[in-house]
Design a protein around this motif. Sequence first.
Motif, PDB file in Angstrom:
ATOM      1  N   LEU A  16       0.826  -1.206   0.000  1.00 58.24           N
ATOM      2  CA  LEU A  16       0.000   0.000   0.000  1.00 58.24           C
ATOM      3  C   LEU A  16       0.860   1.256   0.000  1.00 58.24           C
ATOM      4  CD1 LEU A  16      -2.852  -1.074   2.441  1.00 58.24           C
ATOM      5  CD2 LEU A  16      -3.009  -0.729  -0.040  1.00 58.24           C
ATOM      6  N   TRP A  17       1.998   1.195   0.661  1.00 59.62           N
ATOM      7  CA  TRP A  17       2.927   2.325   0.616  1.00 59.62           C
ATOM      8  C   TRP A  17       3.474   2.515  -0.800  1.00 59.62           C
ATOM      9  CZ3 TRP A  17       3.765   6.410   3.439  1.00 59.62           C
ATOM     10  CH2 TRP A  17       3.461   6.395   4.803  1.00 59.62           C
ATOM     11  N   ALA A  18       3.775   1.425  -1.486  1.00 57.31           N
ATOM     12  CA  ALA A  18       4.234   1.521  -2.874  1.00 57.31           C
ATOM     13  C   ALA A  18       3.167   2.184  -3.730  1.00 57.31           C
ATOM     14  CB  ALA A  18       4.570   0.129  -3.421  1.00 57.31           C
ATOM     15  N   PHE A  19       1.920   1.776  -3.544  1.00 51.18           N
ATOM     16  CA  PHE A  19       0.808   2.380  -4.284  1.00 51.18           C
ATOM     17  C   PHE A  19       0.700   3.869  -3.962  1.00 51.18           C
ATOM     18  CE2 PHE A  19      -3.808   3.329  -4.614  1.00 51.18           C
ATOM     19  CZ  PHE A  19      -3.944   3.153  -5.983  1.00 51.18           C
ATOM     20  N   PHE A  20       0.835   4.223  -2.690  1.00 58.89           N
ATOM     21  CA  PHE A  20       0.782   5.629  -2.284  1.00 58.89           C
ATOM     22  C   PHE A  20       1.838   6.458  -3.006  1.00 58.89           C
ATOM     23  CE2 PHE A  20       2.963   8.772   0.378  1.00 58.89           C
ATOM     24  CZ  PHE A  20       1.955   9.723   0.557  1.00 58.89           C
ATOM     25  N   TRP A  21       3.065   5.956  -3.034  1.00 56.81           N
ATOM     26  CA  TRP A  21       4.146   6.718  -3.654  1.00 56.81           C
ATOM     27  C   TRP A  21       3.981   6.811  -5.167  1.00 56.81           C
ATOM     28  CZ3 TRP A  21       7.320  10.089  -1.698  1.00 56.81           C
ATOM     29  CH2 TRP A  21       7.609  10.034  -0.338  1.00 56.81           C
ATOM     30  N   LEU A  22       3.426   5.782  -5.778  1.00 61.35           N
ATOM     31  CA  LEU A  22       3.223   5.834  -7.227  1.00 61.35           C
ATOM     32  C   LEU A  22       2.051   6.747  -7.593  1.00 61.35           C
ATOM     33  CD1 LEU A  22       3.957   2.106  -8.063  1.00 61.35           C
ATOM     34  CD2 LEU A  22       5.375   4.106  -8.600  1.00 61.35           C
ATOM     35  N   VAL A  23       1.025   6.801  -6.749  1.00 60.50           N
ATOM     36  CA  VAL A  23      -0.035   7.792  -6.949  1.00 60.50           C
ATOM     37  C   VAL A  23       0.540   9.198  -6.793  1.00 60.50           C
ATOM     38  CG1 VAL A  23      -2.178   8.735  -5.979  1.00 60.50           C
ATOM     39  CG2 VAL A  23      -1.938   6.274  -6.294  1.00 60.50           C
ATOM     40  N   ALA A  24       1.399   9.380  -5.769  1.00 60.49           N
ATOM     41  CA  ALA A  24       2.052  10.675  -5.574  1.00 60.49           C
ATOM     42  C   ALA A  24       2.898  11.046  -6.798  1.00 60.49           C
ATOM     43  CB  ALA A  24       2.921  10.641  -4.314  1.00 60.49           C
TER      44      ALA A  24
END
Length: 198
Positions: free
Chosen positions: A81-89
């Motif tokens: 989920l952190w990876a997803f957060f950073w890629l959305v960012a």
Amino acid sequence: MTQRTAIHAFRLLVLMGCSAPALWLAWQWFYGDLGVVPGEAVVHFTGTTGLSLLLITIAFSPAFRFTGWVGFMAARRQIGLWAFFWLVAHMLAWMGLDQYWDWPWIRREMVELPYIRYGAAALLLLVPLALTSFRRAQQGMGRTAWHWLHRLVYVSALLGVVHLWILTRADYLLPSVFAAVLFALVVFRLIDAAIHRQ
């Protein structure tokens, strides 16, 4: 230290490790240390961080296979989920800091530039994974269907590496490292699946 305490400590380390880049980025932005084009630096930093965490997410399964420690599996959803957060960012930073929310131009870039399409596709593939990352979704879908869906993480990572490779103009060290890590993880996955099929 009990196993539960060790897992909680590991999850805390994951939280600190995944959120620390945001603090560093905010610090660099505040003090003007992101170079001549800070917006571009933010776009590259968030993308690199997201792709790194995505590969680490995949690597947690081999780590569990080699060590047998359940902490890796307990923290895999968290770091995913952190990876997803950073890629959305990364996507939002590109749209806002690089394209200035110019939607006609953004659509044109997506149509004309292959690396933008690869990056967008990589992020879109992660959306159903993020939405179904919770235990209730796994129970609702069934374990087999859930596992097949979440194998899309390999496709997303591949598209992310291709995105970075095409975007790179001179120094290919970083995309080469990402490509080598992904290749090793895929080979391990194939060998592990073959062994457990026997």
